[in-house]
Design a protein around this motif. Sequence first.
Motif, PDB file in Angstrom:
ATOM      1  N   THR A 298       0.453  -1.249   0.180  1.00  0.00           N
ATOM      2  CA  THR A 298       0.131   0.385  -0.244  1.00  0.00           C
ATOM      3  C   THR A 298       0.787   1.077   0.266  1.00  0.00           C
ATOM      4  OG1 THR A 298       0.091   0.351   2.581  1.00  0.00           O
ATOM      5  CG2 THR A 298      -1.922  -1.207   1.372  1.00  0.00           C
ATOM      6  N   LEU A 299       2.456   1.291  -0.196  1.00  0.00           N
ATOM      7  CA  LEU A 299       3.109   2.011   0.314  1.00  0.00           C
ATOM      8  C   LEU A 299       2.651   3.184   1.374  1.00  0.00           C
ATOM      9  CD1 LEU A 299       4.025   2.263  -3.121  1.00  0.00           C
ATOM     10  CD2 LEU A 299       5.699   1.142  -0.944  1.00  0.00           C
ATOM     11  N   VAL A 300       2.516   2.631   2.198  1.00  0.00           N
ATOM     12  CA  VAL A 300       2.107   3.563   3.864  1.00  0.00           C
ATOM     13  C   VAL A 300       3.176   2.901   5.027  1.00  0.00           C
ATOM     14  CG1 VAL A 300       0.588   4.151   5.856  1.00  0.00           C
ATOM     15  CG2 VAL A 300      -1.122   3.382   3.418  1.00  0.00           C
ATOM     16  N   ARG A 310       1.405   7.735  13.688  1.00  0.00           N
ATOM     17  CA  ARG A 310       2.082   9.256  12.268  1.00  0.00           C
ATOM     18  C   ARG A 310       1.876   7.929  11.175  1.00  0.00           C
ATOM     19  NH1 ARG A 310       4.409  13.693  11.081  1.00  0.00           N
ATOM     20  NH2 ARG A 310       2.890  14.106  13.222  1.00  0.00           N
ATOM     21  N   MET A 311       1.312   8.488  10.080  1.00  0.00           N
ATOM     22  CA  MET A 311       1.297   7.303   9.065  1.00  0.00           C
ATOM     23  C   MET A 311       1.285   8.315   8.070  1.00  0.00           C
ATOM     24  SD  MET A 311      -1.676   4.080  10.057  1.00  0.00           S
ATOM     25  CE  MET A 311      -0.731   3.062   9.497  1.00  0.00           C
ATOM     26  N   SER A 312       1.742   7.919   6.781  1.00  0.00           N
ATOM     27  CA  SER A 312       1.604   8.734   5.509  1.00  0.00           C
ATOM     28  C   SER A 312       1.798   7.991   3.921  1.00  0.00           C
ATOM     29  CB  SER A 312       2.681  10.001   5.282  1.00  0.00           C
ATOM     30  OG  SER A 312       3.772   9.443   4.847  1.00  0.00           O
ATOM     31  N   LEU A 329      -7.175   9.479   2.586  1.00  0.00           N
ATOM     32  CA  LEU A 329      -7.416   8.953   3.637  1.00  0.00           C
ATOM     33  C   LEU A 329      -7.249   7.348   3.717  1.00  0.00           C
ATOM     34  CD1 LEU A 329      -8.283  11.451   6.637  1.00  0.00           C
ATOM     35  CD2 LEU A 329      -6.059  11.387   4.665  1.00  0.00           C
ATOM     36  N   SER A 330      -7.909   6.949   3.072  1.00  0.00           N
ATOM     37  CA  SER A 330      -8.679   5.764   2.981  1.00  0.00           C
ATOM     38  C   SER A 330      -7.481   4.170   2.846  1.00  0.00           C
ATOM     39  CB  SER A 330      -9.916   5.485   2.157  1.00  0.00           C
ATOM     40  OG  SER A 330      -9.722   5.512   0.895  1.00  0.00           O
ATOM     41  N   ASN A 331      -6.799   4.949   2.487  1.00  0.00           N
ATOM     42  CA  ASN A 331      -5.370   3.409   2.014  1.00  0.00           C
ATOM     43  C   ASN A 331      -4.570   3.857   3.104  1.00  0.00           C
ATOM     44  OD1 ASN A 331      -3.625   1.999   0.546  1.00  0.00           O
ATOM     45  ND2 ASN A 331      -2.657   3.866   0.338  1.00  0.00           N
ATOM     46  N   ILE A 332      -4.391   5.221   4.071  1.00  0.00           N
ATOM     47  CA  ILE A 332      -3.888   4.615   5.500  1.00  0.00           C
ATOM     48  C   ILE A 332      -4.314   4.264   6.199  1.00  0.00           C
ATOM     49  CG2 ILE A 332      -3.099   6.532   7.204  1.00  0.00           C
ATOM     50  CD1 ILE A 332      -2.199   7.988   5.067  1.00  0.00           C
ATOM     51  N   LEU A 333      -5.669   4.120   6.321  1.00  0.00           N
ATOM     52  CA  LEU A 333      -6.616   4.007   7.742  1.00  0.00           C
ATOM     53  C   LEU A 333      -6.777   2.348   7.407  1.00  0.00           C
ATOM     54  CD1 LEU A 333      -9.826   6.422   7.546  1.00  0.00           C
ATOM     55  CD2 LEU A 333      -7.314   6.308   8.852  1.00  0.00           C
ATOM     56  N   ARG A 334      -7.245   2.072   6.277  1.00  0.00           N
ATOM     57  CA  ARG A 334      -7.273   0.905   5.914  1.00  0.00           C
ATOM     58  C   ARG A 334      -5.769   0.209   5.856  1.00  0.00           C
ATOM     59  NH1 ARG A 334      -9.088   1.036   0.747  1.00  0.00           N
ATOM     60  NH2 ARG A 334      -7.259   0.985  -0.066  1.00  0.00           N
ATOM     61  N   THR A 335      -4.937   0.885   5.666  1.00  0.00           N
ATOM     62  CA  THR A 335      -3.447  -0.317   5.894  1.00  0.00           C
ATOM     63  C   THR A 335      -3.502  -0.307   7.859  1.00  0.00           C
ATOM     64  OG1 THR A 335      -2.681   0.356   3.989  1.00  0.00           O
ATOM     65  CG2 THR A 335      -1.029  -0.423   6.034  1.00  0.00           C
ATOM     66  N   GLY A 336      -3.793   0.473   8.343  1.00  0.00           N
ATOM     67  CA  GLY A 336      -3.467   1.136   9.956  1.00  0.00           C
ATOM     68  C   GLY A 336      -4.579  -0.235  10.350  1.00  0.00           C
TER      69      GLY A 336
END
Length: 418
Positions: A298-300, A310-312, A329-336
Amino acid sequence: MKTIVIGGGVVGVTTAYYLAREGHEVTVLEKLNDVGQDASGGNAGLIAPGHSFAWASPAAPKMLLKSLMGEATAIRLKLRPDPRLIWWGLQFLRECTSERARINTLIKMQLCAYSQKELDKLAAEESIDYHQVQRGAFYLYREERELELGMAKMELLRSHGMEMELVSAEELAQHDPAFTSAKGIVAGAIRCTTDASGNCEKFTKTLAERCRKLGVEFRFNTTAKRLLKSGNRVTGVETDQGTFVADNFVLANGIYSPHLSRTVGQRLPIYPAKGYSITVPIADPKAAPTVPGVDEKTLVAWSRMGDHLRMSSTAEFSGYSRTWKHSDLSNILRTGRELFPNAANWDEVSARACLRPMTPDGPPIIGRGKHENLYYNTGHGHMGWTMACGSSRVLVDLMMGRRPAIDTTGMHVRSIRR
Ligand SMILES: Cc1cc2nc3c(=O)[nH]c(=O)nc-3n(C[C@H](O)[C@H](O)[C@H](O)COP(=O)(O)OP(=O)(O)OC[C@H]3O[C@@H](n4cnc5c(N)ncnc54)[C@H](O)[C@@H]3O)c2cc1C
């Protein structure tokens, strides 16, 4: 010797610090009301020579094309009638050969590794706590085949001195129990054992305090509008708070460096790449990662900053806008949620968009251009937190007439490459 540094991000403040230590009388001009607020305040926190790969690679043009067709790629392009984007983009495409990617990656890796040592030295000398975590970094792969390809790619860095090891999904949790939930999701990771993480904004703010003790003056809410010159010397900088004069000027104002350099006829190939970043309070410290890293699918990227995570992610070439929508933000939140489900309340994040000052090839621009007292320390792209101390050390060595500790090939001022 009076020197004005324009820009109070991590690059400007580290430059000011090393100059002050050499006895320069330094003034930092910063348009915001504090240091470390722009890209330096929103980054993922990785201090990671293991993440030095140049973005301009043989895979990049295909990815950009896919993004134009609407696919959610890691590097995205929004075509706009912007001559700067076209000029920058053409240079980027020229760097997308495997040979150029190899060269650019190694230039960046050398600077990153040197910079990390300088950061460690500076932080120890000045007793700076910046939530540093020195436990390596994980580059996570979700498929066995991807992990194999990842190892093959990493061989370039490994064969040039980067220490790394292959870590199975089981072993991940032994290094850091927060990865227990990731066991069913990832195939394993490459652990770059000397990579680290830390809070860039906290570091920059604390270093600014040390700078003040060395006599550095910070002028906030001061926007540099135009450089003034006579012959091949810059004589002053016109700001919205009046004109400032000095013997030397350093441009360290990230994405806006080309705007200022252009006022004295120097073009700089720097264009913003927008990224999205979230910060979330940690709900369960055992479920939140301490070891920083990147999910290579996901490259997060993530890192722990005290009691926050912190995530980006994302690199979007869409001009200077900092707007964002929840869907960004959905890619970051899904990965988190997938990797660290119990680390935080994922509905209560604070988010922002910020802009990386990208050069087409990847290495930053350090040194003098066509004016004898105008210096550049800019264009640090996606690795500026990692590269800041080393870049500033190199620049100040050049300004003092000393040979820098590393080879600076590929970092010189360039308006159009080769
Ligand atoms: C989403 C994201 C994630 C990232 N993750 C990482 C990471 O994990 N590791 C890493 O090493 N790097 C990372 N980076 C890159 C890193 O944050 C940047 O390269 C670095 O912060 C650049 O520092 P800077 O001081 O050059 O720029 P900035 O921090 O942007 O500072 C420039 C300063 O100049 C000021 N300024 C601009 N124009 C003027 C003017 N005309 N007059 C006065 N002041 C002016 C601005 O207000 C700003 O404060 C990331 C970046 C982003 C956006």
